[in-house]
Design a protein around this motif. Structure first.
Motif, PDB file in Angstrom:
ATOM      1  N   ALA A 147      95.986  20.109  63.239  1.00 11.51           N
ATOM      2  CA  ALA A 147      95.159  19.846  64.416  1.00 11.51           C
ATOM      3  C   ALA A 147      93.685  20.010  64.087  1.00 11.51           C
ATOM      4  CB  ALA A 147      95.565  20.765  65.562  1.00 11.51           C
ATOM      5  N   VAL A 152      96.022  15.347  65.107  1.00 13.17           N
ATOM      6  CA  VAL A 152      96.462  15.961  66.355  1.00 13.17           C
ATOM      7  C   VAL A 152      97.857  15.492  66.752  1.00 13.17           C
ATOM      8  CG1 VAL A 152      95.939  16.209  68.813  1.00 13.17           C
ATOM      9  CG2 VAL A 152      94.099  16.317  67.122  1.00 13.17           C
ATOM     10  N   LEU A 208      95.958  22.821  70.378  1.00 13.98           N
ATOM     11  CA  LEU A 208      96.244  21.528  70.994  1.00 13.98           C
ATOM     12  C   LEU A 208      95.694  21.451  72.417  1.00 13.98           C
ATOM     13  CD1 LEU A 208      99.805  20.983  69.554  1.00 13.98           C
ATOM     14  CD2 LEU A 208      97.804  19.556  69.112  1.00 13.98           C
ATOM     15  N   ASP A 212      93.839  18.199  72.559  1.00 16.16           N
ATOM     16  CA  ASP A 212      94.660  17.170  73.188  1.00 16.16           C
ATOM     17  C   ASP A 212      94.449  17.176  74.697  1.00 16.16           C
ATOM     18  OD1 ASP A 212      96.901  16.048  74.606  1.00 16.16           O
ATOM     19  OD2 ASP A 212      98.108  16.110  72.806  1.00 16.16           O
TER      20      ASP A 212
END
Length: 336
Positions: A147, A152, A208, A212
């Protein structure tokens, strides 16, 4: 540093390596040298340099990075995917301080981690080449590193596999791993609970959540911190130890990622931060002061004995665990 860190073979200029025990046992054998302990030595040096930059420490970071490759027969890679993921994380955090070797180490390690993923057992990275197990200690740090280096989607696939396969639905805790049969299906679940499995799952979810943004990552991070607090750290609020050897690193790794969660995720600042600070207070109160600095206990809930042969406190891993914890607490202080 004064007790454990020396030149390779005691003489090679421009090198630094962590001796695995202090006081030293004689005769000194070159193996095992514990690649992943050296990765955490490097990570602790990076923590300290970020807290208080010093020229001598920067030289030690570069020397330690180089020395791992020299000791590893000129390669960044060994057969353990968890080992190289830990080292990649430390080098990536070191940035330019790792010297000219840093970019090549990260590239080689991330490439190798990519090769470790298969669909056997539903996905995930193997623990080591030629083995039939996939576990949290390999997949968690691999996901964090991937990541942080821009992969990712790959990291998300790893953590989804961990959540689906390793997280106990009843307790919220992360099992150690699974074994995969010849047919590619899971044939056994290793239900042992180790603190660092919780820590790396948390670290990957936080990473994340930042990169994300999907809500599942934040939800999972909250769930694992709650599980650690209620099921592992109660009633004292202090992370438990599991002795020396590899286990000496487990709670320190967890503290690192609890502090990371507390600083980066407002919804976790109290719960995660309290676990770190309670553990740091206990570890500091229980330290043994020596002429060469404090010795931390293998179990922060108990006082540290005098290091000697056969005592966990003589292990580099135990002392790195205490160092990681203190840096985690210092990070919380800096982060408010």
């Amino acid at each position: 540093m004064r007790r454990h860190v020396r030149r390779l073979a005691g003489v090679l200029p421009g090198t630094r390596i962590g001796r695995i025990r202090w006081p030293r046992r004689t005769p000194i054998a070159p193996f095992p040298w514990h690649y992943w302990w050296q990765a955490h030595l490097l990570d602790c040096l990076v923590d300290a340099q970020r807290r208080s930059a010093r020229e001598g420490r920067a030289r030690a970071i570069a020397a330690t990075t180089r020395s791992v490759r020299i000791h590893n027969a000129g390669s960044w890679i060994n057969r353990y995917y968890d080992d190289i993921a830990w080292f990649g994380l430390a080098v990536q955090r070191a940035g330019g301080a790792a010297g000219r070797w840093g970019p090549s180490a990260i590239e080689a390690i991330c490439t190798q981690l990519g090769r470790g993923w298969t669909e056997d057992g539903g996905g995930g990275i193997w623990w080591r080449r030629g083995d039939n197990s996939k576990n949290a200690p390999a997949n968690g740090p691999a996901a964090i590193l991937l990541a942080r280096t821009g992969q990712v989607s790959f990291a998300a696939a790893i953590v989804d596999w961990m959540s689906d396969t390793l997280v106990d639905p009843d307790t919220g805790l992360v099992h150690d791993g699974v074994r995969v049969g010849p047919d590619g299906e899971i044939c056994e679940v290793d239900k042992r609970i180790f603190t660092y499995c919780q820590g790396v799952h948390l670290g990957a979810c936080v990473e994340l959540a930042q990169r994300d943004g999907h809500q599942r990552w934040a939800d999972r991070a909250v769930a694992v911190v709650d599980a650690v607090r209620r099921r592992l750290a109660e009633p004292s609020g202090v992370l438990p130890g599991v002795g020396g050897g590899d286990g000496g690193l487990f709670a320190g790794i967890t503290a690192r990622y609890l502090a990371d969660a507390a600083v980066r995720r407002p919804e976790l600042s109290d719960a995660a931060g309290q676990l770190v600070l309670a553990s740091a207070e206990a570890a500091w109160d229980g330290r043994l002061d020596t002429a060469l600095g404090p010795v931390f206990s293998a179990d922060w809930r108990a006082p540290a004995p005098e290091p000697r042969a056969g005592v966990p406190e003589s292990d580099l891993s135990v002392q790195l665990g205490g160092w990681m914890l203190m840096e985690a607490a210092a990070r919380l202080q800096r982060g408010g």
